[in-house]
Design a protein around this motif. Structure first.
Motif, short mmCIF file in Angstrom:
data_model
loop_
_atom_site.label_atom_id
_atom_site.label_comp_id
_atom_site.label_asym_id
_atom_site.label_seq_id
_atom_site.Cartn_x
_atom_site.Cartn_y
_atom_site.Cartn_z
N PHE A 90 -3.57 50.40 95.45
CA PHE A 90 -2.95 51.69 95.31
C PHE A 90 -1.51 51.60 96.15
CE2 PHE A 90 -2.31 55.88 97.15
CZ PHE A 90 -3.25 56.46 96.38
N GLU A 111 1.15 49.87 93.17
CA GLU A 111 1.17 50.35 91.48
C GLU A 111 2.40 51.99 92.04
OE1 GLU A 111 -0.36 49.95 88.06
OE2 GLU A 111 0.16 48.72 89.88
N VAL A 112 2.06 52.70 93.67
CA VAL A 112 2.57 53.60 93.85
C VAL A 112 3.60 53.63 93.46
CG1 VAL A 112 3.13 55.31 95.83
CG2 VAL A 112 0.54 54.50 95.31
N VAL A 164 6.64 53.82 90.05
CA VAL A 164 6.48 54.70 89.89
C VAL A 164 8.02 55.65 90.05
CG1 VAL A 164 6.55 57.53 89.11
CG2 VAL A 164 4.87 55.42 89.46
N TYR A 220 10.58 52.93 89.30
CA TYR A 220 11.01 53.32 87.63
C TYR A 220 11.96 54.54 87.34
CZ TYR A 220 10.63 55.04 82.74
OH TYR A 220 10.74 55.11 81.84
N PHE A 221 11.75 55.53 88.38
CA PHE A 221 12.80 56.97 88.28
C PHE A 221 13.83 56.53 88.62
CE2 PHE A 221 9.20 60.25 88.08
CZ PHE A 221 9.27 60.31 86.69
N ALA A 268 15.78 54.52 85.74
CA ALA A 268 16.18 54.84 84.52
C ALA A 268 17.47 55.91 84.76
CB ALA A 268 14.31 55.64 84.09
N LEU A 269 16.85 57.02 85.48
CA LEU A 269 18.11 58.45 85.13
C LEU A 269 19.33 58.39 86.27
CD1 LEU A 269 15.48 60.71 86.58
CD2 LEU A 269 15.87 59.80 84.62
N THR A 273 12.12 50.97 81.74
CA THR A 273 10.52 49.99 80.72
C THR A 273 9.90 48.58 81.48
OG1 THR A 273 11.33 52.54 79.73
CG2 THR A 273 9.22 50.53 79.27
N PHE A 333 8.59 47.90 84.66
CA PHE A 333 7.55 49.04 84.53
C PHE A 333 6.28 48.33 84.04
CE2 PHE A 333 4.06 52.06 85.05
CZ PHE A 333 4.53 52.60 86.36
N ILE A 334 6.52 47.84 82.90
CA ILE A 334 5.57 46.98 81.96
C ILE A 334 4.92 45.45 82.90
CG2 ILE A 334 4.27 46.24 80.05
CD1 ILE A 334 6.01 48.10 78.52
N GLN A 394 3.32 47.13 85.74
CA GLN A 394 2.06 47.11 85.72
C GLN A 394 1.05 46.41 85.31
OE1 GLN A 394 0.83 50.08 85.89
NE2 GLN A 394 -1.07 50.69 84.49
N ILE A 417 -2.06 56.36 86.84
CA ILE A 417 -1.41 55.42 87.88
C ILE A 417 -1.66 56.17 89.04
CG2 ILE A 417 0.95 54.99 88.81
CD1 ILE A 417 1.04 53.48 86.34
N PRO A 418 -2.08 55.34 89.94
CA PRO A 418 -2.53 56.12 90.99
C PRO A 418 -1.90 57.55 91.61
CG PRO A 418 -1.94 53.43 91.84
CD PRO A 418 -1.38 53.77 90.22
N PHE A 464 -6.22 57.49 87.53
CA PHE A 464 -6.17 55.63 88.38
C PHE A 464 -7.58 55.79 88.63
CE2 PHE A 464 -6.73 54.08 91.99
CZ PHE A 464 -6.15 52.38 91.63
N ALA A 514 -1.32 48.31 78.81
CA ALA A 514 0.65 48.45 78.89
C ALA A 514 1.44 48.63 77.83
CB ALA A 514 0.68 46.64 79.22
N VAL A 555 1.73 52.17 79.03
CA VAL A 555 2.87 52.27 79.04
C VAL A 555 3.99 53.32 78.53
CG1 VAL A 555 3.86 51.71 81.55
CG2 VAL A 555 1.59 51.31 82.25
N LEU A 606 5.47 56.42 79.34
CA LEU A 606 6.61 56.65 79.94
C LEU A 606 8.00 57.25 79.59
CD1 LEU A 606 6.98 53.00 82.15
CD2 LEU A 606 6.75 55.57 83.32
N VAL A 610 10.57 59.80 80.52
CA VAL A 610 11.86 60.24 81.07
C VAL A 610 12.30 60.67 80.09
CG1 VAL A 610 12.59 58.19 79.09
CG2 VAL A 610 13.13 58.47 82.12
#
Lengths: 509, 485
Positions: A142, A145-146, A149, A152-153, A156-157, A173, A176-177, A180, B384-385, B390, B417, B420, B424, B428
């Motif tokens: 859990f 994976e948490v 995200v 990623y932001f 990406a941002l 991305t 993340f891939i 994940q 995603i959790p 999830f 995969a 995602v 995403l 984004v």
């Protein structure tokens, strides 16, 4: 009760940062700083007061320095089970320290959407702390994976667009891939382990200490172990699955790189030490030669590619691949000394990579480029920064007196008895390590200047960050004993698992 | 047959929905009023939802040969009623309040069609008989043709309706042929009798034909071609209905069919279903990569999601029933949330829905909470959790591991995969710099209207179930099939 708070503090702090953005642009920074100070305070207090002689060992019920357990999803026997031993404590201290630095180093760099940035930053750190504390395999996954995200932001941002025209979104991305998909493989392995245990004992549980007692046939164990290894190998990263790392690092903002190199990579090593080895000692012992080979490949491949980079952050990223090769060898060597060395190396690499990334971030703020071909001759134009960079570069190549030396030396010395040839080859990794570290300094700071005029020196905030890191690295290099004492019990447990399995394997042959 | 109070109680949800439909119809005939029609529909659906409680108490109860109201049926009835309720509130937001703004035609009939389709779904989930299955399916499908084409002056909507009608009719033909074969083989239309008969090649062929018919409705590959066009053409709340209510009902009856007929999981039928599952996962996810329209993207993603669900169906013992129930619940919540945001962005009604990803660029900096809902839904779809998605994915993987379905699990991992990547991409986009000019925007006070409140509730529920799913799991454990009449 303190353990859940270690996780909740960053999550709550992050939310407050976001809400505070409406009032004031700098308020989120102060809230984030306060959050991290609180986290550091708690973790140091735990270190000061706790007794870290307790750790799980084979054959006995697992004992912990501090433990917290609360029923969560009864249907699957999943508990909100957190526990702390020496290893997780050290990792949490590192997390809070680097968290502090990543707030500080984005003080000027991040000007857009400050609140949301700090929300993401804090949530990454919360997720990482969760990974280091979770003792229920579901909970571990859990948190695993948490933390993706927000990372990623972050990339990406607030990332930079790459020097070769690659966009930051592509890098994020990709990151993340990779994580994940490998994470899902681990989830399948976790479920496989739980269901095998369920078929044997009739107890459906995700609890670490109960699954340690699980028995399964050799082939099943090997496949399940591979499932765990793949996820950790992607995050560590081990060479064939490392390609997300340089992109993510190059494109991430400084704080992202610091967290990525300093902490996120360590979650993988931690996962190997905490889960992959103790849960599957026999399979891991069988796999050890392959893992060591992968480590060796990583050391040289990372070093050679680092040498060839023109982007300074990509260079540091590839050097991380190289260093993690040493950690991998240490983990799979099965000797107490090498395992301890791997822990020291993890901490030292966290500090030195963070230092290098912060410095290259500061360089970027002044030059607006990370391309080393456009640097050159900076020594004459900039006070302080080149000299400090030189220090971190030599720390990264493992100069005695820095923590990296202690770590690498212990890994090499500890593993030599079991696997002399691997170590003989790995030692040459130190040589190529010094080549890429020094070429970085040479290209960036020596040689003819590209432009005239001095650049702004470091201000107090920047100096405190890098000098503090340098001081810690030296401290780790000359007096690592407190760290070694703290992790000794945990590493002794891991050593018993993998060591006995390795020696059984030798006698069986 | 003696009709007792317990029969009545078991049938109550269906009766209430049917009565509501009649009241709405009379109300339209008497006096058109958008708000009153919406009010009657919402109250009726709420009452129906409440009446599930006596139905649970009466379960399991056979009502005539056609209907079998057991706890399984009650669970899916509740799910369908909640989803319909959500769609009704979205419709209200979508069509606009005043007569002179927003939608140009008559608004009230959409509620009537939705209620009728809901009644069909209720029949479908509680039927234990092939005739009941067909009645339910047609009662569900025929109103949906009208709903998809409700914006008839928009050629996309009309095209979608015709496409859906033709293909759906073809699917029904397959279904009927399959039923005929099953009847020829066993001499009965009841699931339980057919299930006890010796499995012959004729029976497998019949089940295979029925599978084709149902796969049309579930838009499984290779029967998926209509999905993206219909999702794009249909008005947003109708697309939400199509993605949630209609699919849940059909999947529930498919699950019942599979659990009562052992012949379904033997021989080449199993291989066929496995291939369909793998193809749905891969094709759905791969084609979604190329989409620039959010509604088409959701359409392709729903193909992939029903591929994941088939993994649990193929595992078909142990955790499978629970996995399907949990996955469907999380999928319904997530789809409602995602389509809900599209609906609110398109309100009040404009010629075309806000479905191009470009319309969503930088939405976060304008409507942070609405965007947070959509972002959470994307994360939930990606599994995603911290989100309900999830838990659903966890359940499906668990049932796959339990059933040793390694090929399916491998394609599930590859599919996720790939998935995602496009989730995403949507996410984004929401956070990028906004373009200077935007054609679509949700009204500023979106959170204070029925649709907005519903959406926030969905988002909170998605998060809550992701963090603490135990209540749902308790509920699902009791939603068992009754073994016989």
């Amino acid at each position: 009760m303190i353990l859940p708070w270690l996780i909740f503090i960053p999550f709550i702090g992050g939310l407050l940062c976001w809400l505070a953005e409406h009032r004031n642009k700098t308020l989120p920074r102060w809230i984030a700083l306060a959050t991290m100070l609180l986290l550091s305070f708690f973790s140091l207090w735990l270190w000061w007061t706790g007794d870290y002689q307790l750790a799980p060992t084979p054959g006995a019920t697992a004992v912990w320095a501090v433990e917290f357990k609360h029923a969560w999803i009864e249907r699957f026997g999943i508990n909100f089970h957190l526990a702390l031993d020496g290893l997780s404590l050290l990792m949490i201290i590192l997390t809070s320290l680097l968290g502090l630095l990543s707030v500080l180093c984005s003080w000027k760099e991040i000007q857009n959407h400050v609140g949301f940035f700090h929300l993401n930053l804090m949530w990454i750190l919360g997720g990482v702390v969760g990974v280091f504390l979770a003792l229920d395999l579901f909970l571990f996954f859990f948190f695993w994976e948490v933390m993706l995200v927000p990372m990623y932001f972050l990339i990406a941002l607030w990332g930079h667009s790459g020097s070769t025209g690659k966009s930051r979104i592509t890098a994020a991305t990709k990151f993340f891939i990779f994580t994940q998909a490998s994470g899902l493989i681990m989830l399948v392995a976790i479920l496989g382990l739980v269901l095998v245990n369920y078929q044997n004992t009739g107890v459906l549980t995700f609890d670490y200490s109960q699954l340690l007692q699980a028995t399964f046939s050799e082939g099943v164990g090997y496949i399940l172990m591979l499932g765990f290894f793949v996820a950790f190998a992607v995050k560590l990263p081990v060479v064939p699955v490392h390609s997300w790392l340089p992109d993510a690092h190059a494109q991430a903002p400084t704080a992202g790189s610091v967290d990525l190199a300093g902490i996120l990579l360590k979650t993988a090593a931690y996962g190997l030490l905490r889960f992959a080895l103790p849960l599957f000692p026999e399979a891991s012992a069988q796999f050890a030669p392959i893992a060591m080979l992968l480590g060796l490949i990583g050391i040289f491949y990372g070093a050679f590619l680092a040498f060839g980079q023109t982007d300074i952050k990509r260079l540091i990223a590839y050097s991380s691949v190289s260093h993690m090769g040493f950690v991998l060898i240490g983990i799979y060597s099965g000797s107490q000394q090498a395992l301890q060395g791997a822990v020291i190396l993890m901490l030292a690499h966290g500090l030195s990579a963070a230092g290098l990334f912060i410095l290259s971030g500061q360089l970027y703020e002044r030059l607006h480029t990370r391309d080393m071909r456009e640097m050159g001759g900076l020594w004459s134009r900039l006070p302080w920064l080149p000299a400090i960079s030189l220090f971190f570069a030599v720390a990264s190549l493992g100069l005695p007196g820095t923590g990296n030396f202690v770590g690498e030396f212990l890994v090499l010395m500890g593993s030599f008895a079991h696997t002399p040839w691997v170590i003989v080859i790995a030692t040459f990794g130190l040589v190529v390590g010094s080549v890429y570290s020094l070429i970085m300094i040479h290209r960036a700071y020596f040689g003819p200047t590209r432009a005239e005029g001095g650049l702004a020196g470091l201000d107090k905030r920047e100096l405190v960050m890098v000098l503090g890191l340098a001081g810690l690295l030296i401290l780790l290099g000359v007096y690592p004993q407190p760290i070694l004492d703290t992790s000794a019990a945990t590493m002794a447990g891991v050593q018993q698992w993998i060591g006995s399995a390795l020696s059984q394997l030798v006698t069986a042959r | 047959m003696q009709f007792t109070t317990s029969h009545f109680a078991a049938l109550l949800p269906l009766l209430v929905v049917a009565a509501t439909a009649i009241v709405v119809m009379l109300n339209i005939a008497w006096r058109r009023n958008h708000s009153i029609t919406f009010g009657i529909s919402a109250i009726g659906l709420n009452l129906a939802l409440l009446s599930v409680i006596p139905a649970v108490k009466a379960a399991p109860q056979a009502v005539t040969q056609l209907l079998l109201v057991d706890r399984f049926a009650c669970y899916y009835m509740a799910l369908i009623l909640i989803a319909t309720l959500a769609c009704v509130t979205l419709t209200h937001a979508y069509l606009g309040k005043q007569q002179n703004e927003g939608f140009k035609g008559n608004r009230e009939e959409l509620y009537l069609l939705m209620l009728l389709a809901c009644a069909g779904s209720l029949v479908l989930v509680s039927t234990g008989h092939l005739a009941g299955l067909f009645i339910g399916l047609e009662l569900l499908s025929v109103p949906v043709y009208g709903m998809v084409g409700y914006v008839f002056f928009n050629h996309r909507s009309l095209e979608a309706a015709i496409k859906y009608m033709v293909l759906s009719a073809a699917g029904s033909a397959f279904l009927l042929f399959g039923m005929a074969l099953l009847y020829a083989d066993s001499g009965s239309l009841a699931f339980s009798v057919i299930g006890q008969a010796e499995a012959s090649e004729l029976m497998r062929l019949g089940i295979g034909m029925m599978l084709v018919g149902l796969a049309f409705k579930l838009s499984l590959v290779p029967f998926h071609l209509w999905t993206p066009d219909v999702y794009q053409g249909a008005p947003a709340p109708v697309a939400a209905f199509l993605a949630t209510v209609s699919k849940v009902a059909v999947f529930a009856v498919l699950l019942r069919l599979y659990q009562t007929m052992p012949a379904t999981s033997e021989g080449w039928l199993n291989t066929l279903l496995t291939l369909i599952a793998i193809a749905s996962i891969l094709v759905g996810n791969l084609l979604a990569l190329l989409q620039n329209s959010l509604k088409r993207l959701l359409g392709y993603s729903s193909i992939a999601h029903f591929g994941y669900l088939l993994v649990a169906l193929i595992a078909s013992d142990g955790l499978a029933d629970e996995a399907v129930a949990v996955y469907l619940a999380s999928y319904v919540l997530t789809s409602l949330g995602a389509f809900g945001v599209v609906t609110l962005m398109s309100t009040p009604f404009k010629e075309q829905d806000a479905d191009s990803l470009y319309d969503y660029r930088g939405l976060f900096w304008r409507r942070p909470y609405l965007t947070a809902v959509l972002a959470a839904m994307m994360l939930s779809l990606a599994g995603i959790p911290l989100t309900a998605g999830f838990i659903g994915k966890f359940y499906v993987i668990a049932s796959g591991v339990e059933g040793h379905l390694w090929w399916l699990l491998a394609s599930l991992i590859v599919g996720s995969a790939i998935g995602v990547f496009y989730y995403l991409r949507v996410m984004v986009t929401l956070f990028l710099m906004a373009p200077g000019l935007h054609r679509y925007d949700a009204p500023l006070a979106w959170g204070q209207q029925a649709g907005g409140i519903m959406l926030l509730a969905v988002a909170v529920l998605t998060f809550a179930l992701g963090v603490y799913p135990q209540p749902l799991l308790d509920l699902v454990q009791h939603a068992v099939l009754a073994t016989s009449l």
